[in-house]
Design a protein around this motif. Sequence first.
Motif, mmCIF file in Angstrom:
data_model
loop_
_atom_site.group_PDB
_atom_site.id
_atom_site.type_symbol
_atom_site.label_atom_id
_atom_site.label_comp_id
_atom_site.label_asym_id
_atom_site.label_seq_id
_atom_site.Cartn_x
_atom_site.Cartn_y
_atom_site.Cartn_z
ATOM 1 N N LEU A 1 51.427 -117.586 -23.202
ATOM 2 C CA LEU A 1 50.117 -117.447 -22.570
ATOM 3 C C LEU A 1 50.115 -116.160 -21.752
ATOM 4 N N VAL A 2 49.173 -115.279 -22.064
ATOM 5 C CA VAL A 2 49.052 -114.021 -21.337
ATOM 6 C C VAL A 2 47.590 -113.776 -20.993
ATOM 7 N N GLN A 3 47.365 -112.820 -20.119
ATOM 8 C CA GLN A 3 46.004 -112.427 -19.784
ATOM 9 C C GLN A 3 45.567 -111.273 -20.687
ATOM 10 N N ALA A 4 44.263 -111.134 -20.827
ATOM 11 C CA ALA A 4 43.722 -110.035 -21.621
ATOM 12 C C ALA A 4 44.256 -108.700 -21.109
ATOM 13 N N ASN B 1 49.853 -105.204 -28.310
ATOM 14 C CA ASN B 1 49.425 -104.600 -27.057
ATOM 15 C C ASN B 1 47.927 -104.797 -26.853
ATOM 16 N N THR B 2 47.520 -104.633 -25.621
ATOM 17 C CA THR B 2 46.098 -104.759 -25.265
ATOM 18 C C THR B 2 45.496 -106.013 -25.886
ATOM 19 N N LEU B 3 46.127 -107.128 -25.628
ATOM 20 C CA LEU B 3 45.681 -108.377 -26.240
ATOM 21 C C LEU B 3 44.298 -108.774 -25.752
ATOM 22 N N LYS B 4 43.561 -109.408 -26.644
ATOM 23 C CA LYS B 4 42.202 -109.859 -26.364
ATOM 24 C C LYS B 4 42.128 -111.376 -26.564
ATOM 25 N N PRO B 5 41.161 -112.034 -25.935
ATOM 26 C CA PRO B 5 41.034 -113.489 -26.142
ATOM 27 C C PRO B 5 40.896 -113.861 -27.617
ATOM 28 N N THR C 1 43.857 -115.003 -29.775
ATOM 29 C CA THR C 1 44.420 -116.335 -29.621
ATOM 30 C C THR C 1 44.520 -117.032 -30.972
ATOM 31 N N ALA C 2 45.726 -117.471 -31.313
ATOM 32 C CA ALA C 2 45.977 -118.087 -32.624
ATOM 33 C C ALA C 2 47.421 -118.550 -32.684
ATOM 34 N N VAL C 3 47.718 -119.292 -33.728
ATOM 35 C CA VAL C 3 49.108 -119.539 -34.086
ATOM 36 C C VAL C 3 49.511 -118.430 -35.055
ATOM 37 N N TYR C 4 50.601 -117.770 -34.750
ATOM 38 C CA TYR C 4 51.081 -116.658 -35.566
ATOM 39 C C TYR C 4 52.247 -117.136 -36.428
ATOM 40 N N PHE C 5 52.150 -116.824 -37.717
ATOM 41 C CA PHE C 5 53.143 -117.276 -38.690
ATOM 42 C C PHE C 5 53.826 -116.074 -39.332
ATOM 43 N N CYS C 6 55.092 -116.222 -39.544
ATOM 44 C CA CYS C 6 55.875 -115.261 -40.294
ATOM 45 C C CYS C 6 55.937 -115.726 -41.745
ATOM 46 N N GLN D 1 52.604 -120.075 -30.930
ATOM 47 C CA GLN D 1 51.264 -120.026 -30.337
ATOM 48 C C GLN D 1 51.135 -118.815 -29.415
ATOM 49 N N VAL D 2 50.054 -118.091 -29.600
ATOM 50 C CA VAL D 2 49.682 -117.002 -28.692
ATOM 51 C C VAL D 2 48.321 -117.339 -28.107
ATOM 52 N N THR D 3 48.253 -117.388 -26.793
ATOM 53 C CA THR D 3 47.006 -117.680 -26.105
ATOM 54 C C THR D 3 46.714 -116.563 -25.125
#
Length: 115
Positions: free
Chosen positions: A11-14, A83-87, A90-95, A110-112
């Motif tokens: 969980l990170v901020q924008a 970088n410079t993440l945006k709302p 937000t998703a589940v990231y799969f390799c 999960q990335v939120t």
Amino acid sequence: QVQLVESGGGLVQAGESLRLSCAASGSRFSDLYMRWYRQAPGKERELVAGITKGGTTPYVDSVKGRFTISRDNAKNTVYLQMNTLKPEDTAVYFCNAVTIMGNYWGQGTQVTVSS
């Protein structure tokens, strides 16, 4: 068979950054075509970026200039620097690993991104 384990979500901020990692085992990693996908709630899974032995494949437009895919063949690991993440990231990231035997997937991370 190829086993894939993702890590690095959270969980990170924008505006902040995260680096996802995907550790692979069970195959000759340097020959693998590796990809990152993501799936947001209620949406289809989408291809974010890919990397072959010879270089990267085009990024999805929404992440161009912000995300970078790379690989370390000595560590059997592919990365996604975000970088410079945006709302909307937000998703589940799969390799994903593409082989002649088929596609293999990790369990997802999960990335939120909060606004």
